[in-house]
Design a protein around this motif. Sequence first.
Motif, PDB file in Angstrom:
ATOM      1  N   ARG A  31      47.036 108.296  28.307  1.00 58.35           N
ATOM      2  CA  ARG A  31      48.470 107.998  28.186  1.00 58.35           C
ATOM      3  C   ARG A  31      48.665 106.490  28.226  1.00 58.35           C
ATOM      4  NH1 ARG A  31      51.626 111.605  32.268  1.00 58.35           N
ATOM      5  NH2 ARG A  31      50.478 110.274  33.673  1.00 58.35           N
ATOM      6  N   PRO A  32      49.808 105.995  27.751  1.00 59.47           N
ATOM      7  CA  PRO A  32      49.991 104.548  27.559  1.00 59.47           C
ATOM      8  C   PRO A  32      49.857 103.660  28.796  1.00 59.47           C
ATOM      9  CG  PRO A  32      51.710 105.760  26.410  1.00 59.47           C
ATOM     10  CD  PRO A  32      50.935 106.755  27.230  1.00 59.47           C
ATOM     11  N   GLY A  33      50.438 104.006  29.914  1.00 54.05           N
ATOM     12  CA  GLY A  33      50.430 103.102  31.065  1.00 54.05           C
ATOM     13  C   GLY A  33      49.216 103.261  31.944  1.00 54.05           C
ATOM     14  N   VAL A  37      45.214 104.419  23.257  1.00 56.29           N
ATOM     15  CA  VAL A  37      46.053 103.460  23.965  1.00 56.29           C
ATOM     16  C   VAL A  37      45.695 102.029  23.594  1.00 56.29           C
ATOM     17  CG1 VAL A  37      46.450 105.027  25.913  1.00 56.29           C
ATOM     18  CG2 VAL A  37      44.557 103.418  26.012  1.00 56.29           C
ATOM     19  N   GLU A  38      46.692 101.144  23.706  1.00 57.49           N
ATOM     20  CA  GLU A  38      46.450  99.731  23.426  1.00 57.49           C
ATOM     21  C   GLU A  38      45.907  98.998  24.642  1.00 57.49           C
ATOM     22  OE1 GLU A  38      49.677  97.742  21.449  1.00 57.49           O
ATOM     23  OE2 GLU A  38      50.119  99.515  20.248  1.00 57.49           O
ATOM     24  N   ARG A  39      46.208  99.505  25.827  1.00 54.48           N
ATOM     25  CA  ARG A  39      45.731  98.845  27.040  1.00 54.48           C
ATOM     26  C   ARG A  39      44.227  99.051  27.175  1.00 54.48           C
ATOM     27  NH1 ARG A  39      44.693 102.598  31.137  1.00 54.48           N
ATOM     28  NH2 ARG A  39      45.426 104.686  30.630  1.00 54.48           N
ATOM     29  N   ARG A  40      43.585  98.167  27.909  1.00 61.02           N
ATOM     30  CA  ARG A  40      42.173  98.336  28.212  1.00 61.02           C
ATOM     31  C   ARG A  40      42.067  99.154  29.495  1.00 61.02           C
ATOM     32  NH1 ARG A  40      37.589  93.688  28.797  1.00 61.02           N
ATOM     33  NH2 ARG A  40      35.871  95.101  28.419  1.00 61.02           N
TER      34      ARG A  40
END
Length: 165
Positions: A93-95, A151-154
């Motif tokens: 998920r994104p966060g 997701v874009e986050r690492r």
Amino acid sequence: MKADEARPGHGVRLIQKVSSGRAFAKVAPHVVPALDRAVHRLTRGKVLLSARMLPGVILTTTGAKSGLPRRTPLACMPEGDGTWLLIGSNFGRPGHPAWTANLLAHPDAEISWKGRDIAVRARLLEGEEREEAWAAALRFWPPYAAYQARVERRIRLFRLTRVNA
């Protein structure tokens, strides 16, 4: 116990395929932790249902904002030297999951591992150390690659080390 020895044997590919999907990512964060908490409490720390898929711990952190104890059931990758790797995948998920912010703010924590409470200190992995741990995590549980791709986050990786009492 080495990571490869901790991985479950039968039905792993099917479980990995199901857990890589977006539907699982929507449902699992609401269902799996609640079931794990309940079963863990009822068995006095001896059983985690999600450990049927992956080894697991109950991580107790100090809330980054609240300062209150926060208990989170998590999959983990036990390492051969008595440390544990935690992967902040949040099921793709994104966060970032809240427990990762808690560890960044307060790295001293506790885990319940196989019914034993163990004081630990968490360290966010970076650079080459992170890359080596990420490669090991992907060998251990390939769906982490699908989570990262969504997701874009690492995805954050933490190594937990025992704190001598």
